[in-house]
Design an enzyme around this catalytic site. Structure first.
Site: not given
Ligand code: ACO
Ligand code: ZN
Length: 497
Positions: A353, A387
């Site tokens: 995760c 995962e």
């Molecule tokens: N809307 C559109 N694009 C988004 C969004 C959003 N809300 N959030 C992130 N992105 C895109 C960004 O634009 C970026 O892409 P780019 O640089 O090409 O523009 C990319 O995703 C990564 O952005 P970061 O700022 O590095 O990521 P962030 O710190 O926001 O973290 C994460 C991403 C970890 C998925 C976060 O959204 C989160 O914690 N979400 C909730 C938990 C989750 O879903 N985790 C992943 C589950 S899958 C797994 O666990 C294996």
């Protein structure tokens, strides 16, 4: 807008007023998940059908378009979990197609969205073509003639079933609880252990009714107030609080500010437990063993579950390591995000995760966590993959990371003797530690693979090159491998974790 002569019950569908991302009114179709009556005033908990569950909310009757009310169909009973018919995860609002499957546990998107079919191994083994004008092109050569390219799609939907261990019986303690490492103390009748629901328990029907709704309104963590997106199995008694207080260093949950203040006088932690294995500038990573620091790991899982819909919560944290990223200031090392990782993975998972806490999201920390996970895999000499299933935001972040990582490699390739540079999928995978399936799905997603005169080539258009350069200029946060002090352990050699 609600007509009080008609009873709007659970399972009904109707348009509900909400503001979209640019603050305009819209009326998407929603399903009523719950109804409550507060001093004669009705409130409805709605799930917007085409939207991610994190947007579910309580609404007042005036937001319901009762004229278009649809009653639930008796025979087609609405599945109770996140498999709401027609409901889809979104990116971020609505997009990624839901997998056509009815398995309730794995209903979010997988890493591979539908991709064109891949070349057969025989064809792929002789790839080469010519660039368009200023475009760069690369031959894809297959090191292994029998590399089964067609089988390398990343559509795995299997998720490991994790089993719960029953929570420890609560130990009665005075007032707000102490600071011992092994349990979340009880205070004033607050159960010391989180509840069993919300995870892989046998009675899924009860689980579904409870877990489909957000249960915690607000969490105070250090200087941040967080609004949870999904259910998390904190003790039931805490769900009626306006604010749940967490110690930002040990992640212990407390029912009031007073209890938190008392806790802080006793809690000496100013950073996560475990070993600091990376530090550059103000960014650090701590490695935490889920067996050695069980209380911390469980509390981290509870917090993370507030923002992770599709992953099973595991109280059995023993088989996992947790990598917590922090930002340092004079008050301490503040948690920004984390990822968990199985000590041993038969499926090459290098992340279970992953989470960036909402106040830090969309600032590049997610990709920093992902980059770190691959740096660990590089030290281990392995390739890895997250995962499955990935969440909508997880998929966006991984796609972005994989695209940038692969393009970085391709654009650094130098041509020899005037020939087009050549690289195999295997080589890209070895250099980056990105599993081959993910390399291929990314190349397909970027639409780089072309077939020309019997060979496969990668063509980098001007648009792709410029887009990549622009994106890389904005990517300030990077892992510096020199600052990583990590020695992988061979967990298979240890009798027990
Ligand atoms: N809307 C559109 N694009 C988004 C969004 C959003 N809300 N959030 C992130 N992105 C895109 C960004 O634009 C970026 O892409 P780019 O640089 O090409 O523009 C990319 O995703 C990564 O952005 P970061 O700022 O590095 O990521 P962030 O710190 O926001 O973290 C994460 C991403 C970890 C998925 C976060 O959204 C989160 O914690 N979400 C909730 C938990 C989750 O879903 N985790 C992943 C589950 S899958 C797994 O666990 C294996
Ligand atoms: Zn504490």
């Amino acid at each position: 807008m609600a007509d009080h002569s008609v009873e709007i019950t659970e399972g009904c569908r109707l348009p509900v007023l909400r503001k979209n991302q640019v603050n305009e009114d819209e009326w998407p179709l929603a399903e009523i998940l719950s109804v409550k009556d507060i001093q004669g005033k009705k409130l409805y908990y709605v799930h917007y059908i085409d939207f991610n569950k994190r947007l579910d909310e309580w609404v007042t009757p005036d937001r319901l378009d009762i004229k278009k009310l649809q009653f639930p169909k008796k025979e087609a009973k609405t599945p109770m979990k996140d498999g709401l018919p027609g409901s889809r995860p979104s990116s971020p609002e609505r997009d990624v197609k839901r997998k056509a499957e009815s398995v309730s546990l794995a209903t979010q998107v997988t890493a591979a969205t539908p991709v064109p079919s891949l070349p057969s191994s025989a064809e792929a083994s002789q790839a080469s073509v010519y660039p368009a004008m200023r475009d760069s092109s690369f031959s894809i050569k297959s090191r292994d003639e029998h590399e089964p390219l067609t089988s390398l799609t990343t559509n795995g939907t299997t998720s490991i079933q994790r089993h719960l261990i029953p929570p420890q019986p609560g130990r009665k303690r005075k007032s707000c609880g102490g600071t011992d490492e092994d349990s979340q103390d009880s205070s004033d009748g607050i159960p010391s252990a989180p509840r069993m629901t919300g995870s892989l328990v046998s009675d899924r029907s009860h689980d579904d009714i409870v877990t489909r709704m957000k249960n915690i309104d607000c969490i105070e963590l250090g200087r941040h107030r967080l609004k949870p997106w999904y259910f998390s199995p904190y003790p039931q008694e805490l769900t009626s609080l306006l604010i749940l207080y967490l110690c930002e260093f040990c992640l212990k949950y407390l029912k009031s500010l007073k209890c938190l203040q008392r806790h802080l006088t006793k809690c000496n932690l100013r950073h996560p437990p475990g070993n600091e294995i990376y530090r550059k500038g103000t960014i650090s990573f701590f490695e935490i063993d889920g067996r050695k620091n069980k209380a911390y790991s469980q509390n981290l899982c509870l917090l993370a579950k507030c923002f992770l819909d599709h992953k099973t919560l595991y109280y059995d944290t023993d088989p996992f390591l947790f990598y917590v990223m922090t930002e340092y200031d004079s008050k301490g090392f503040h948690i920004v995000g984390y990822f968990s990782k199985e000590k041993e993975s038969t499926e090459d998972y290098n992340v279970a995760c992953i989470l960036t806490l909402p106040p830090y999201q969309r600032r590049g920390y997610g990709k920093l966590l992902i980059e770190f996970s691959y740096e660990l895999s590089k030290v281990e000499g392995k390739t890895g993959t997250p995962e499955k299933p990935l969440s909508d935001l997880g998929l966006l972040s991984y796609r972005s990371y994989w695209s940038q990582t692969i393009l970085e490699i391709l654009m650094d390739l130098k041509s020899e003797n005037g020939e087009r540079p050549q690289i195999t999928i295997n080589e890209i995978s070895e250099i980056t530690s990105v599993k081959k399936e993910d390399v291929i799905s990314t190349l397909q997603y970027l639409n780089l693979i072309n077939y020309y005169k019997g060979q496969y080539i990668l063509t980098l258009s001007e648009d792709i090159v410029e887009g990549h350069e622009r994106a890389m200029q904005k990517r300030h946060l990077r892992i510096d491998p020199k600052c990583l002090h990590f020695t992988p352990k061979d967990w298979s050699k240890r009798g027990k974790w």
